[in-house]
Write a protein that holds these residues in place. Structure first.
Motif: not given
Length: 114
Positions: A72-82
């Motif tokens: 939907n136009g966005r990447i999934p953000l997870k706890e370890d994305t940073l």
């Protein structure tokens, strides 16, 4: 997707602790900023808010990679994305007097002219 945050910060110190070194101040500033970034990311990530605009950054840097992972136009953000947070701190002044050296041996710009 994993992201690395790199920041350069110019800081002013409002209150000096007797006997504290420049390194101690810089470490504490780095620790506080890093903690604030992590806390903010965790808070917004749980609410599905991309406050740091990571999806946009990936889109502009590598649209092919973005297309592979976006929903939907966005990447999934997870706890370890940073993956990592690096902070470079430069203490400039005490806030009260811009040209007053706050640490022994420090020479601020313009100090010799006074």
């Amino acid at each position: 997707m994993r992201f690395d945050i790199k920041m350069k910060v110019k800081a002013s110190v409002e209150m000096l602790i007797k006997g504290a070194t420049r390194d101690q101040y810089e470490k504490e500033i780095k620790r506080a900023i890093k903690k604030e970034i992590k806390t903010t990311y965790q808070y917004t990530q749980k609410r599905d808010i991309d406050l740091f605009r990571l999806s946009e950054k990936l889109y502009r840097k590598d649209i092919k990679a973005w297309k592979k992972v976006e929903t939907n136009g966005r990447i999934p953000l997870k706890e370890d994305t940073l993956r990592s947070i690096q902070i470079d701190v430069q203490i400039q002044d005490t806030g009260k007097h811009r040209l007053t050296p706050i640490f022994e041996g420090q020479r601020d710009k313009g100090w010799e002219n006074q």
